[in-house]
Motif scaffolding. Structure first.
Motif, PDB file in Angstrom:
ATOM      1  N   MET A 100      75.410   1.697  41.067  1.00 33.58           N
ATOM      2  CA  MET A 100      75.467   0.312  41.509  1.00 33.58           C
ATOM      3  C   MET A 100      74.394  -0.552  40.850  1.00 33.58           C
ATOM      4  O   MET A 100      74.276  -1.742  41.150  1.00 33.58           O
ATOM      5  CB  MET A 100      75.326   0.246  43.037  1.00 33.58           C
ATOM      6  CG  MET A 100      76.372   1.052  43.783  1.00 33.58           C
ATOM      7  SD  MET A 100      76.278   0.890  45.579  1.00 33.58           S
ATOM      8  CE  MET A 100      76.942  -0.769  45.800  1.00 33.58           C
ATOM      9  N   TYR A 101      73.601   0.062  39.976  1.00 34.09           N
ATOM     10  CA  TYR A 101      72.487  -0.651  39.341  1.00 34.09           C
ATOM     11  C   TYR A 101      72.802  -0.966  37.876  1.00 34.09           C
ATOM     12  O   TYR A 101      73.494  -0.193  37.208  1.00 34.09           O
ATOM     13  CB  TYR A 101      71.220   0.200  39.374  1.00 34.09           C
ATOM     14  CG  TYR A 101      70.511   0.234  40.711  1.00 34.09           C
ATOM     15  CD1 TYR A 101      69.414  -0.593  40.955  1.00 34.09           C
ATOM     16  CD2 TYR A 101      70.924   1.097  41.715  1.00 34.09           C
ATOM     17  CE1 TYR A 101      68.745  -0.554  42.177  1.00 34.09           C
ATOM     18  CE2 TYR A 101      70.269   1.150  42.935  1.00 34.09           C
ATOM     19  CZ  TYR A 101      69.181   0.316  43.159  1.00 34.09           C
ATOM     20  OH  TYR A 101      68.530   0.360  44.372  1.00 34.09           O
ATOM     21  N   PRO A 102      72.242  -2.063  37.364  1.00 32.08           N
ATOM     22  CA  PRO A 102      72.303  -2.281  35.908  1.00 32.08           C
ATOM     23  C   PRO A 102      71.332  -1.333  35.216  1.00 32.08           C
ATOM     24  O   PRO A 102      70.492  -0.693  35.867  1.00 32.08           O
ATOM     25  CB  PRO A 102      71.861  -3.745  35.761  1.00 32.08           C
ATOM     26  CG  PRO A 102      70.978  -3.993  36.947  1.00 32.08           C
ATOM     27  CD  PRO A 102      71.557  -3.173  38.073  1.00 32.08           C
ATOM     28  N   ALA A 103      71.433  -1.244  33.900  1.00 31.06           N
ATOM     29  CA  ALA A 103      70.551  -0.367  33.138  1.00 31.06           C
ATOM     30  C   ALA A 103      69.109  -0.854  33.242  1.00 31.06           C
ATOM     31  O   ALA A 103      68.827  -2.053  33.084  1.00 31.06           O
ATOM     32  CB  ALA A 103      70.992  -0.321  31.672  1.00 31.06           C
ATOM     33  N   PHE A 104      68.190   0.054  33.501  1.00 32.09           N
ATOM     34  CA  PHE A 104      66.783  -0.309  33.664  1.00 32.09           C
ATOM     35  C   PHE A 104      66.214  -1.011  32.430  1.00 32.09           C
ATOM     36  O   PHE A 104      65.507  -2.023  32.561  1.00 32.09           O
ATOM     37  CB  PHE A 104      65.959   0.938  34.007  1.00 32.09           C
ATOM     38  CG  PHE A 104      64.509   0.667  34.244  1.00 32.09           C
ATOM     39  CD1 PHE A 104      64.093   0.041  35.410  1.00 32.09           C
ATOM     40  CD2 PHE A 104      63.558   1.028  33.298  1.00 32.09           C
ATOM     41  CE1 PHE A 104      62.745  -0.211  35.631  1.00 32.09           C
ATOM     42  CE2 PHE A 104      62.218   0.775  33.504  1.00 32.09           C
ATOM     43  CZ  PHE A 104      61.799   0.156  34.687  1.00 32.09           C
ATOM     44  N   PRO A 105      66.497  -0.533  31.188  1.00 27.52           N
ATOM     45  CA  PRO A 105      65.972  -1.247  30.016  1.00 27.52           C
ATOM     46  C   PRO A 105      66.450  -2.698  29.937  1.00 27.52           C
ATOM     47  O   PRO A 105      65.705  -3.583  29.486  1.00 27.52           O
ATOM     48  CB  PRO A 105      66.502  -0.422  28.833  1.00 27.52           C
ATOM     49  CG  PRO A 105      66.723   0.943  29.399  1.00 27.52           C
ATOM     50  CD  PRO A 105      67.185   0.710  30.795  1.00 27.52           C
ATOM     51  N   THR A 106      67.698  -2.957  30.372  1.00 25.28           N
ATOM     52  CA  THR A 106      68.204  -4.332  30.359  1.00 25.28           C
ATOM     53  C   THR A 106      67.440  -5.204  31.343  1.00 25.28           C
ATOM     54  O   THR A 106      67.108  -6.361  31.052  1.00 25.28           O
ATOM     55  CB  THR A 106      69.704  -4.352  30.704  1.00 25.28           C
ATOM     56  OG1 THR A 106      70.412  -3.529  29.777  1.00 25.28           O
ATOM     57  CG2 THR A 106      70.260  -5.762  30.644  1.00 25.28           C
ATOM     58  N   VAL A 114      64.332  -4.762  32.397  1.00 22.58           N
ATOM     59  CA  VAL A 114      62.994  -4.984  31.849  1.00 22.58           C
ATOM     60  C   VAL A 114      63.040  -6.031  30.742  1.00 22.58           C
ATOM     61  O   VAL A 114      62.188  -6.932  30.677  1.00 22.58           O
ATOM     62  CB  VAL A 114      62.404  -3.658  31.330  1.00 22.58           C
ATOM     63  CG1 VAL A 114      61.091  -3.908  30.589  1.00 22.58           C
ATOM     64  CG2 VAL A 114      62.182  -2.680  32.485  1.00 22.58           C
ATOM     65  N   ALA A 115      64.040  -5.925  29.862  1.00 18.69           N
ATOM     66  CA  ALA A 115      64.159  -6.895  28.766  1.00 18.69           C
ATOM     67  C   ALA A 115      64.350  -8.302  29.304  1.00 18.69           C
ATOM     68  O   ALA A 115      63.747  -9.264  28.785  1.00 18.69           O
ATOM     69  CB  ALA A 115      65.320  -6.505  27.858  1.00 18.69           C
ATOM     70  N   ASN A 116      65.163  -8.460  30.346  1.00 19.46           N
ATOM     71  CA  ASN A 116      65.378  -9.790  30.922  1.00 19.46           C
ATOM     72  C   ASN A 116      64.109 -10.334  31.575  1.00 19.46           C
ATOM     73  O   ASN A 116      63.843 -11.539  31.520  1.00 19.46           O
ATOM     74  CB  ASN A 116      66.508  -9.729  31.957  1.00 19.46           C
ATOM     75  CG  ASN A 116      67.878  -9.779  31.311  1.00 19.46           C
ATOM     76  OD1 ASN A 116      68.027 -10.248  30.179  1.00 19.46           O
ATOM     77  ND2 ASN A 116      68.887  -9.305  32.012  1.00 19.46           N
ATOM     78  N   GLN A 117      63.319  -9.448  32.205  1.00 20.59           N
ATOM     79  CA  GLN A 117      62.062  -9.896  32.799  1.00 20.59           C
ATOM     80  C   GLN A 117      61.095 -10.386  31.719  1.00 20.59           C
ATOM     81  O   GLN A 117      60.401 -11.402  31.886  1.00 20.59           O
ATOM     82  CB  GLN A 117      61.428  -8.750  33.597  1.00 20.59           C
ATOM     83  CG  GLN A 117      62.238  -8.291  34.793  1.00 20.59           C
ATOM     84  CD  GLN A 117      62.439  -9.388  35.817  1.00 20.59           C
ATOM     85  OE1 GLN A 117      61.503 -10.089  36.195  1.00 20.59           O
ATOM     86  NE2 GLN A 117      63.673  -9.566  36.251  1.00 20.59           N
ATOM     87  N   VAL A 118      61.060  -9.678  30.592  1.00 19.15           N
ATOM     88  CA  VAL A 118      60.196 -10.082  29.480  1.00 19.15           C
ATOM     89  C   VAL A 118      60.680 -11.410  28.898  1.00 19.15           C
ATOM     90  O   VAL A 118      59.877 -12.323  28.635  1.00 19.15           O
ATOM     91  CB  VAL A 118      60.164  -8.985  28.395  1.00 19.15           C
ATOM     92  CG1 VAL A 118      59.434  -9.482  27.149  1.00 19.15           C
ATOM     93  CG2 VAL A 118      59.506  -7.732  28.934  1.00 19.15           C
TER      94      VAL A 118
END
Length: 217
Positions: free
Chosen positions: A103-109, A111-115
């Motif tokens: 139910m979650y999006p990919a963690f790297p995505t 993090v990238a959006n937060q950056v």
């Protein structure tokens, strides 16, 4: 002497296989015990409008939902701690995390959006849930999205790691109406659709002679 009858059939396990594209290595969640029952609900997509002759008109395949309860128990692994170090250390956390990850999006995505947001960028990457395939035998493989997960943790080890749990899963089948042709799930659904036609034809072959002469046309 073998403990099992040598010609006993091998029982297939149900599973969920999830792909978080562009990663090619899937997450495989094989059911430890096959659920005793599975509930399927189909609701037709009724076409709106039209005249008297359109009463049977539908707007694509039915909306199908699937619900089942999966039992997970670490007792067998804990009986042999030397061969199951991960289970001894963290219990069922890995299995539960894999299920919740559907139910979650990919963690790297994320993090990238937060950056990107912190840098003031107007570009935001699309956060997609994994493409999940519900596998219930060779004749039923369906692309699904997980609509709800309810976890009941029933027993814990001395470190409060769960060692027995019951997971209620609700799934929505994705059809050619929800998936683009470029999505692999589109072709998985079409293959399942074709398989359903084959099964319906087999049913006709079994019952055609029984109703011969009864049908009005």
């Amino acid at each position: 002497m073998p403990s099992e009858f040598p010609r006993s059939p091998k029982i297939l396990k149900g599973a969920l296989v999830a792909y978080q594209l562009p990663e090619l290595l899937p997450t495989i969640i094989m059911f430890q015990y096959n659920p005793d029952q599975m509930r399927r609900s189909l609701q037709p997509r009724i076409a709106r409008g039209g005249g008297r002759g359109d009463a049977q008109r539908i707007d694509g395949p039915p909306e199908e939902s699937i619900s089942l309860t999966v039992e997970i128990d670490a007792s067998d692994q804990l009986e042999f701690p030397a061969q199951n170090g991960i289970t001894v250390a963290v219990g069922l956390h890995p299995a539960l995390a894999a299920l919740e990850g559907l139910m979650y999006p990919a963690f790297p995505t994320v993090v990238a959006n937060q950056v990107l947001a912190a840098l003031g960028s107007g570009i935001i990457l699309s956060e997609m849930a994994p493409l999940a395939l519900f596998i219930w035998g060779p004749t039923r493989v369906l692309p699904v999205v997980v609509t709800s997960i309810a976890i009941t943790e029933q027993a814990f080890d001395p470190h409060l790691n769960p060692i027995r749990a019951s997971v209620d899963l609700s799934l929505k089948v994705l059809t050619y109406r929800e998936l683009d042709m470029t999505n692999p799930g589109y072709w998985v659904y079409m293959a399942s659709f074709a398989q359903k036609e084959v099964m319906a034809a087999l049913n006709l072959a079994q019952n055609a002679s029984a109703i011969k002469g009864i049908l009005p046309f």
